[in-house]
Design a protein around this motif. Structure first.
Motif, mmCIF file in Angstrom:
data_model
loop_
_atom_site.group_PDB
_atom_site.id
_atom_site.type_symbol
_atom_site.label_atom_id
_atom_site.label_comp_id
_atom_site.label_asym_id
_atom_site.label_seq_id
_atom_site.Cartn_x
_atom_site.Cartn_y
_atom_site.Cartn_z
ATOM 1 N N THR A 196 0.833 -1.204 0.000
ATOM 2 C CA THR A 196 0.000 0.000 0.000
ATOM 3 C C THR A 196 0.870 1.257 0.000
ATOM 4 O O THR A 196 2.069 1.197 0.279
ATOM 5 C CB THR A 196 -0.911 0.026 1.240
ATOM 6 N N ILE A 197 0.246 2.378 -0.325
ATOM 7 C CA ILE A 197 0.933 3.671 -0.254
ATOM 8 C C ILE A 197 0.853 4.149 1.191
ATOM 9 O O ILE A 197 -0.247 4.390 1.702
ATOM 10 C CB ILE A 197 0.279 4.700 -1.189
ATOM 11 N N PRO A 198 1.966 4.269 1.891
ATOM 12 C CA PRO A 198 1.896 4.617 3.324
ATOM 13 C C PRO A 198 1.434 6.053 3.542
ATOM 14 O O PRO A 198 1.760 6.950 2.755
ATOM 15 C CB PRO A 198 3.340 4.421 3.796
ATOM 16 N N ASP A 199 0.678 6.246 4.624
ATOM 17 C CA ASP A 199 0.250 7.602 4.979
ATOM 18 C C ASP A 199 1.445 8.524 5.197
ATOM 19 O O ASP A 199 1.351 9.740 4.986
ATOM 20 C CB ASP A 199 -0.601 7.572 6.248
ATOM 21 N N ASP A 200 2.564 7.941 5.596
ATOM 22 C CA ASP A 200 3.753 8.740 5.911
ATOM 23 C C ASP A 200 4.248 9.538 4.710
ATOM 24 O O ASP A 200 4.969 10.521 4.882
ATOM 25 C CB ASP A 200 4.875 7.827 6.407
ATOM 26 N N ILE A 201 3.888 9.114 3.515
ATOM 27 C CA ILE A 201 4.348 9.817 2.325
ATOM 28 C C ILE A 201 3.772 11.231 2.281
ATOM 29 O O ILE A 201 4.347 12.139 1.679
ATOM 30 C CB ILE A 201 3.975 9.013 1.055
ATOM 31 N N LEU A 202 2.629 11.424 2.967
ATOM 32 C CA LEU A 202 1.997 12.737 2.982
ATOM 33 C C LEU A 202 2.528 13.616 4.106
ATOM 34 O O LEU A 202 2.031 14.729 4.304
ATOM 35 C CB LEU A 202 0.479 12.585 3.086
ATOM 36 N N SER A 203 3.537 13.129 4.817
ATOM 37 C CA SER A 203 4.209 13.984 5.799
ATOM 38 C C SER A 203 5.337 14.778 5.149
ATOM 39 O O SER A 203 5.974 15.611 5.805
ATOM 40 C CB SER A 203 4.768 13.137 6.942
ATOM 41 N N LEU A 204 5.567 14.527 3.846
ATOM 42 C CA LEU A 204 6.609 15.240 3.105
ATOM 43 C C LEU A 204 6.021 16.565 2.624
ATOM 44 O O LEU A 204 5.564 16.694 1.496
ATOM 45 C CB LEU A 204 7.101 14.391 1.933
ATOM 46 N N VAL A 205 6.050 17.560 3.471
ATOM 47 C CA VAL A 205 5.307 18.801 3.226
ATOM 48 C C VAL A 205 5.848 19.601 2.046
ATOM 49 O O VAL A 205 5.140 20.445 1.493
ATOM 50 C CB VAL A 205 5.273 19.678 4.496
ATOM 51 N N ARG A 206 7.101 19.339 1.634
ATOM 52 C CA ARG A 206 7.673 20.083 0.504
ATOM 53 C C ARG A 206 7.420 19.394 -0.832
ATOM 54 O O ARG A 206 7.830 19.909 -1.883
ATOM 55 C CB ARG A 206 9.183 20.234 0.690
ATOM 56 N N LEU A 207 6.732 18.284 -0.802
ATOM 57 C CA LEU A 207 6.562 17.462 -2.003
ATOM 58 C C LEU A 207 5.851 18.233 -3.111
ATOM 59 O O LEU A 207 4.809 18.842 -2.908
ATOM 60 C CB LEU A 207 5.759 16.212 -1.650
#
Length: 387
Positions: A196-207
């Motif tokens: 799965t796509i981890p929720d943690d990927i959305l903690s990359l605020v500069r993305l």
């Protein structure tokens, strides 16, 4: 460009005070002379877009003052010389024929900030060796690297742009991705990722760019004896008769008998919620995987979004009307199991059909009935709220 149609003469090594050598965009043939290693004052070596062949000479490792090398668009082979270039900041090796292991690369390149080895035929790379602490851009696009994506995330604490498109990376995206706080571009599309796509990927605020498309494979079946030695940790790996290993998580694994195991690797699960944490996102590509569930409505709040590609998944539910705020974006949703606002229709929100020309169903009269747009125009022309 001077239309040079010869080789680089070995006498180049006599220019002991030379600081910059730029011979880009010519028709230079032959190999790089070993005498280049005598240019101890050299800080820039640019041989971009020529017809140079052969290996990179080991003598280049003697250039202690060099900070930028550009060897792109040639036909160089082999690998990078070991022990090379302690002050190197920028290294372009893309569009060559480099194939051998780069395991020694990070032993003497702790200062490296930009590394582009895209469009070669590499099969491995020295991830996880803690030798790239200053690296901000790593471009390995279009190679043949087969490694666990978990290893990629280790030792890249300064990374901003991680570009791994079109390789053979496998495994699940680890939760430790949240530690890469400076990440701006993450391109993992066209690989063999699963899970799965981890929720943690959305903690990359500069993305700014997230590309995970084309991480799905056709089902492959194996005799059980080819799989048992590789089973463990919740993942299943099987090896074919040519030494190629195929892996998936438990959701992509089915056992049809005691002897037949079938694997269907790919990204699965729902699109994670929480895109309000990534306000700078411009590109979100999640097409051609096995994603399910609804389209998160908060994606419509990404005011900078230019491309939203969700095609060819198994997404369900209705298309959020909030996507109608993406007036300048390309919004692609075909090839899913989505429906209209009502369960029995296939009519997209009016906001999308009237405000977003880049919506891929914009011209589809089933999803975007033209008479509905006409009624809206009539209402607006008549100043409906005042009428």
């Amino acid at each position: 460009k001077n239309n040079i149609n010869s080789t680089i003469p070995p006498e180049i090594g006599m220019l002991s005070q030379l600081q910059e050598l730029s011979l880009y965009n010519n028709n230079i043939t032959g190999t790089i002379p070993t005498e280049v290693g005598n240019l101890s004052m050299l800080s820039l070596l640019n041989l971009y877009s020529n017809l140079i062949t052969g290996p990179i000479p080991t003598e280049i490792g003697m250039l202690s003052n060099i900070s930028k090398i550009v060897f792109s668009y040639n036909s160089l082979t082999g690998t990078i010389p070991s022990g090379m270039l302690s002050n190197l900041r920028v290294l372009y090796l893309d569009h060559n024929r480099l194939s051998k292991s780069m395991l020694h690369l990070n032993n003497a390149t702790s200062s490296l900030q930009y590394l582009n080895i895209s469009d070669n035929i590499l099969t491995s790379f020295p991830f996880g060796k803690n030798g790239f602490k200053e690296l901000e851009t790593l471009d390995l696009t279009q190679n043949l690297i087969r490694e666990d994506i978990f290893m990629v995330m280790d030792g890249l604490s300064s990374i901003k742009n991680l570009l791994l498109t079109n390789n053979l990376f496998y495994g699940s995206i680890p939760n430790t991705i949240r530690s890469l706080a400076r990440m701006e571009k993450l391109h993992l599309n066209s690989n063999s990722l699963f899970g799965t796509i981890p929720d943690d990927i959305l903690s990359l605020v500069r993305l700014r760019e997230l590309k995970l498309s084309h991480n799905s494979q056709q089902t492959l079946c194996f005799h059980g004896t080819a799989c048992d030695p590789y089973f463990g940790g919740g993942d299943m790996c099987c090896e074919d008769g040519f030494g190629k290993k195929v892996c998936t998580d438990e959701l992509g694994f089915k056992m049809y008998s005691a002897f037949i195991f079938c694997l269907t690797p790919g990204l699965r699960g729902a699109i994670p919620a929480g895109f309000t944490n990534t306000p700078y996102l411009q590109v979100l590509e999640l097409s051609n995987t096995f994603l399910i569930g609804n389209i998160p409505p908060e994606i419509g709040g990404l005011s900078r979004l230019e491309i939203l590609d969700l095609r060819n998944n198994s997404l369900t539910g209705s298309i959020p009307s909030s996507l109608g705020t993406l007036i300048d974006a390309v919004v692609l949703v075909r090839g899913n199991e989505i429906r209209g606002q009502n369960k029995n229709d296939r009519i997209a929100p009016l906001s999308l059909c009237s405000n977003v020309p880049g919506f891929d169903l914009f011209e589809d009269e089933t999803w975007c009935p033209p008479e509905r747009n006409f009624l809206k125009e009539f209402y607006n022309d008549a100043k409906g709220q005042e009428w």
